[in-house]
Design an enzyme around this catalytic site. Structure first.
Site, PDB file in Angstrom:
ATOM      1  N   HIS A 161       0.868  -1.179   0.000  1.00 44.59           N
ATOM      2  CA  HIS A 161       0.000   0.000   0.000  1.00 44.59           C
ATOM      3  C   HIS A 161       0.900   1.222   0.000  1.00 44.59           C
ATOM      4  O   HIS A 161       2.113   1.122   0.186  1.00 44.59           O
ATOM      5  CB  HIS A 161      -0.940   0.020   1.209  1.00 44.59           C
ATOM      6  CG  HIS A 161      -0.245   0.036   2.540  1.00 44.59           C
ATOM      7  ND1 HIS A 161       0.499   1.097   3.002  1.00 44.59           N
ATOM      8  CD2 HIS A 161      -0.160  -0.903   3.516  1.00 44.59           C
ATOM      9  CE1 HIS A 161       0.991   0.826   4.193  1.00 44.59           C
ATOM     10  NE2 HIS A 161       0.609  -0.392   4.527  1.00 44.59           N
ATOM     11  N   ASP A 284      -1.161 -19.991  11.797  1.00 44.87           N
ATOM     12  CA  ASP A 284       0.057 -20.444  12.475  1.00 44.87           C
ATOM     13  C   ASP A 284       0.008 -20.083  13.956  1.00 44.87           C
ATOM     14  O   ASP A 284      -0.098 -18.896  14.312  1.00 44.87           O
ATOM     15  CB  ASP A 284       1.269 -19.792  11.797  1.00 44.87           C
ATOM     16  CG  ASP A 284       2.570 -20.433  12.210  1.00 44.87           C
ATOM     17  OD1 ASP A 284       3.020 -20.164  13.344  1.00 44.87           O
ATOM     18  OD2 ASP A 284       3.124 -21.192  11.411  1.00 44.87           O
ATOM     19  N   SER A 299       3.099  -5.105   6.973  1.00 42.90           N
ATOM     20  CA  SER A 299       2.599  -4.809   5.622  1.00 42.90           C
ATOM     21  C   SER A 299       3.723  -4.929   4.599  1.00 42.90           C
ATOM     22  O   SER A 299       4.834  -4.448   4.810  1.00 42.90           O
ATOM     23  CB  SER A 299       1.992  -3.410   5.568  1.00 42.90           C
ATOM     24  OG  SER A 299       2.895  -2.442   6.030  1.00 42.90           O
TER      25      SER A 299
END
Length: 338
Positions: A161, A284, A299
């Protein structure tokens, strides 16, 4: 019910007072291979101009005034010039107002991609200082994750992003920026209603210099010291992405990137300008126990399915921090080429 989400932007600092469109599939022979990222990186980002993040009235002894607002300025305007001179720092704008002695400041601004000119007349506050009543931001810094390195075209892609302003969500205009490797020395866990974060510090090792800030990632040149020895991995076509098991490749401590199990639960859209292309769920146990799910700084972490790079994590859902959005790798590649 629509999920609450939070963009995993790098933490921004430096404030004074941070439709559906069709994607054309590529043939197998055209699919390029890249080196996986997964490494945390620090970014030093300098705006191309000054972003207005707030307009604030102040008392002049008789009434509350805001010369910036009265002169037609708005939040998210980008100030490019003052009296014909390019401007790049908060201090320079403050000095221009203080030294104006009440004279008109002619500002060249950018608003929604178009240039405009505004005349602002600074006014004194009760201390006798000339002000315009605008808070601006000139730079930011923070930590994210590298998605991939394309050595054939000498660039890296990261974040999944854009770097946006924390206060206004505006995609910040890139003036210049440097990316360096970072070391992670702790994690603040995510919990219901609150995104955690990777905590760390910048190193002196340069990855490269930023060349583009976009809605689906940031990009930069690769420095001469790049020496990744990992095996190349193919970029998946958007049509390759399926719901089901996948892996997240990321760094959550001071060591090397590791693989963690996730599930792609839903394909949302394949809009090339969106960073919300599909939904992932962390399965996980180690990652859930250590991080509480997805955290800020994660991110850009690569997502692998069927031995191909399918995308990167971009958001966390605040009402369920084990889930979030991902952007497709093909969209990141396509955006770089545009």
């Amino acid at each position: 019910m629509k999920k609450i989400k939070k963009i995993l932007s790098v933490a921004l600092t430096g404030a004074v007072l941070l439709g559906f469109s069709q994607i054309t599939a590529v043939s197998e022979s055209e699919i390029q291979s890249v080196y996986l990222g997964g490494q945390p990186f620090g970014v030093k980002f300098y705006n191309n101009g000054l972003v207005i993040i707030n307009l604030e009235s102040y008392y002049d002894g008789n009434r509350y005034i805001c010369p910036a607002k009265e002169g037609g300025l708005k939040v998210n305007d980008i100030i490019k010039e003052v009296n014909g001179e390019a401007i790049s720092t908060n201090e320079a704008l403050q000095d221009a107002a203080v030294n104006s002695n009440g004279g008109i400041l002619t500002l060249k601004i950018e608003r929604e991609g178009k240039e405009q000119t505004k005349n602002i007349t600074p006014q004194k506050n009760t201390a006798g200082m000339y002000l315009i009543g605008a808070w601006v931001r000139d730079s930011c810094a923070g930590i994210g994750t590298i998605t991939y390195y394309d050595t054939d075209n000498n660039y890296f892609a990261a974040l999944g992003h854009g770097i946006c302003d924390n206060d206004t969500s505006l995609l910040l205009p890139l003036g210049s920026g440097e990316a360096v490797y970072a070391n992670i020395n702790g994690v603040t866990k995510s919990s219901f209603g609150k995104a955690g974060s990777l905590n760390g510090y910048f190193t002196d090792s340069t990855i490269g210099y930023l060349t583009k800030n976009s809605d689906v990632g940031v990009y930069g040149t690769i420095s001469d010291n790049f020496s990744n020895k990992e095996t190349r991995i193919q970029i998946a076509d958007n049509s390759d992405i399926k719901t089901g098991n996948a892996k997240l490749y990321t760094t959550i401590d001071g060591g090397e990137p590791q693989y963690y199990s996730i599930e792609i639960t839903r394909i949302v859209n394949l809009d090339s300008n969106s960073n919300e292309n599909f939904v992932i769920k962390i399965t996980d146990e180690k990652l859930l126990n250590y991080c509480g799910g997805i955290v800020q700084g994660m991110s850009g972490s690569p997502i692998i399915q069927n031995d191909k790079l399918v995308g990167a994590v971009t958001h966390v859902f605040l009402n369920n921090t084990s889930e979030g959005y991902g952007v497709t790798a093909q969209n990141m590649v396509t955006n770089y080429d545009e």
